[in-house]
Design a protein around this motif. Structure first.
Motif, mmCIF file in Angstrom:
data_model
loop_
_atom_site.group_PDB
_atom_site.id
_atom_site.type_symbol
_atom_site.label_atom_id
_atom_site.label_comp_id
_atom_site.label_asym_id
_atom_site.label_seq_id
_atom_site.Cartn_x
_atom_site.Cartn_y
_atom_site.Cartn_z
ATOM 1 N N VAL A 29 0.847 -1.198 0.000
ATOM 2 C CA VAL A 29 0.000 0.000 0.000
ATOM 3 C C VAL A 29 0.882 1.247 0.000
ATOM 4 C CG1 VAL A 29 -1.746 1.298 1.291
ATOM 5 C CG2 VAL A 29 -1.912 -1.189 1.123
ATOM 6 N N GLU A 30 1.924 1.232 0.807
ATOM 7 C CA GLU A 30 2.867 2.357 0.840
ATOM 8 C C GLU A 30 3.494 2.577 -0.531
ATOM 9 O OE1 GLU A 30 5.707 1.525 3.930
ATOM 10 O OE2 GLU A 30 4.180 1.594 5.495
ATOM 11 N N LYS A 31 3.895 1.496 -1.177
ATOM 12 C CA LYS A 31 4.528 1.592 -2.494
ATOM 13 C C LYS A 31 3.550 2.121 -3.544
ATOM 14 C CE LYS A 31 7.362 -1.033 -5.702
ATOM 15 N NZ LYS A 31 8.016 -2.316 -5.982
ATOM 16 N N MET A 32 2.299 1.631 -3.501
ATOM 17 C CA MET A 32 1.292 2.053 -4.484
ATOM 18 C C MET A 32 0.916 3.524 -4.328
ATOM 19 S SD MET A 32 -1.388 -1.149 -4.530
ATOM 20 C CE MET A 32 -2.504 -0.385 -5.704
ATOM 21 N N THR A 33 0.841 3.992 -3.083
ATOM 22 C CA THR A 33 0.336 5.337 -2.822
ATOM 23 C C THR A 33 1.420 6.375 -2.600
ATOM 24 O OG1 THR A 33 0.223 4.968 -0.431
ATOM 25 C CG2 THR A 33 -1.745 4.405 -1.741
ATOM 26 N N GLY A 34 2.598 5.935 -2.216
ATOM 27 C CA GLY A 34 3.660 6.872 -1.865
ATOM 28 C C GLY A 34 3.500 7.429 -0.454
ATOM 29 N N LEU A 35 2.548 6.888 0.304
ATOM 30 C CA LEU A 35 2.304 7.348 1.665
ATOM 31 C C LEU A 35 3.138 6.542 2.657
ATOM 32 C CD1 LEU A 35 -1.605 7.582 1.592
ATOM 33 C CD2 LEU A 35 0.012 9.488 1.504
ATOM 34 N N SER A 36 3.478 7.176 3.772
ATOM 35 C CA SER A 36 4.168 6.477 4.850
ATOM 36 C C SER A 36 3.155 5.730 5.711
ATOM 37 C CB SER A 36 4.917 7.478 5.727
ATOM 38 O OG SER A 36 3.984 8.307 6.418
ATOM 39 N N TRP A 62 -5.027 -4.693 3.245
ATOM 40 C CA TRP A 62 -5.923 -3.742 2.601
ATOM 41 C C TRP A 62 -6.472 -4.362 1.331
ATOM 42 C CZ3 TRP A 62 -2.277 -2.331 5.947
ATOM 43 C CH2 TRP A 62 -2.540 -1.255 6.791
ATOM 44 N N LEU A 63 -7.706 -4.036 0.992
ATOM 45 C CA LEU A 63 -8.311 -4.527 -0.238
ATOM 46 C C LEU A 63 -7.761 -3.716 -1.410
ATOM 47 C CD1 LEU A 63 -11.968 -4.924 1.011
ATOM 48 C CD2 LEU A 63 -10.359 -6.752 0.473
ATOM 49 N N ALA A 64 -7.199 -4.415 -2.384
ATOM 50 C CA ALA A 64 -6.558 -3.751 -3.529
ATOM 51 C C ALA A 64 -7.533 -2.845 -4.263
ATOM 52 C CB ALA A 64 -5.975 -4.794 -4.481
ATOM 53 N N HIS A 65 -8.783 -3.293 -4.445
ATOM 54 C CA HIS A 65 -9.724 -2.463 -5.205
ATOM 55 C C HIS A 65 -10.056 -1.169 -4.460
ATOM 56 C CE1 HIS A 65 -12.750 -4.606 -2.716
ATOM 57 N NE2 HIS A 65 -13.484 -3.525 -2.898
ATOM 58 N N ILE A 71 -6.776 5.902 -5.182
ATOM 59 C CA ILE A 71 -5.820 6.518 -6.118
ATOM 60 C C ILE A 71 -6.569 7.148 -7.287
ATOM 61 C CG2 ILE A 71 -3.959 6.033 -7.768
ATOM 62 C CD1 ILE A 71 -3.051 3.809 -5.765
ATOM 63 N N ALA A 72 -7.537 6.442 -7.849
ATOM 64 C CA ALA A 72 -8.309 6.963 -8.981
ATOM 65 C C ALA A 72 -9.037 8.249 -8.594
ATOM 66 C CB ALA A 72 -9.313 5.914 -9.472
ATOM 67 N N GLU A 73 -9.578 8.293 -7.380
ATOM 68 C CA GLU A 73 -10.255 9.499 -6.913
ATOM 69 C C GLU A 73 -9.284 10.671 -6.843
ATOM 70 O OE1 GLU A 73 -12.387 11.243 -2.880
ATOM 71 O OE2 GLU A 73 -12.129 9.085 -3.098
ATOM 72 N N LYS A 74 -8.096 10.429 -6.366
ATOM 73 C CA LYS A 74 -7.063 11.501 -6.302
ATOM 74 C C LYS A 74 -6.720 11.991 -7.711
ATOM 75 C CE LYS A 74 -6.791 11.574 -1.950
ATOM 76 N NZ LYS A 74 -7.491 12.641 -1.268
ATOM 77 N N VAL A 75 -6.587 11.073 -8.648
ATOM 78 C CA VAL A 75 -6.263 11.448 -10.029
ATOM 79 C C VAL A 75 -7.425 12.237 -10.651
ATOM 80 C CG1 VAL A 75 -5.836 10.536 -12.355
ATOM 81 C CG2 VAL A 75 -4.656 9.536 -10.375
ATOM 82 N N ASP A 76 -8.649 11.785 -10.414
ATOM 83 C CA ASP A 76 -9.839 12.454 -10.988
ATOM 84 C C ASP A 76 -10.033 13.862 -10.444
ATOM 85 O OD1 ASP A 76 -10.351 10.195 -12.461
ATOM 86 O OD2 ASP A 76 -11.939 9.456 -11.140
ATOM 87 N N HIS A 77 -9.575 14.114 -9.214
ATOM 88 C CA HIS A 77 -9.814 15.417 -8.591
ATOM 89 C C HIS A 77 -8.580 16.328 -8.598
ATOM 90 C CE1 HIS A 77 -13.252 13.143 -6.909
ATOM 91 N NE2 HIS A 77 -13.842 14.296 -7.131
#
Length: 79
Positions: A29-36, A62-65, A71-77
């Motif tokens: 999850v950290e790798k996918m999001t860049g969050l600590s 965490w559930l991948a979907h 992530i998609a919401e962040k990109v869309d906004h």
């Protein structure tokens, strides 16, 4: 040593329509999001990030979907 590969889980009876989930470790999850780690839990506490799924007494995933949707919401906004 535990694998860093996602865990795929299939829920439901064989005769019904099963739901398939991919469970992610915190490191993924950290790798996918860049969050600590602390940012993941802080955002979750504020209701701004998906929560973990307990899979054992001291283990969560965490559930991948849900992470992909976040992530998609962040990109869309983005501006």
């Amino acid at each position: 040593m535990p694998s860093n590969q996602p865990l795929n889980v299939c829920l439901g009876a064989a005769s019904s329509s099963p739901h398939q989930y991919q469970l992610l470790r915190r490191a993924a999850v950290e790798k996918m999001t860049g969050l600590s780690r602390s940012s993941i839990y802080a955002l979750h506490a504020l209701g701004k990030f998906p929560g973990p799924v307990p899979i054992g007494p001291k283990a969560v995933r965490w559930l991948a979907h849900e992470i992909q949707a976040w992530i998609a919401e962040k990109v869309d906004h983005r501006q």
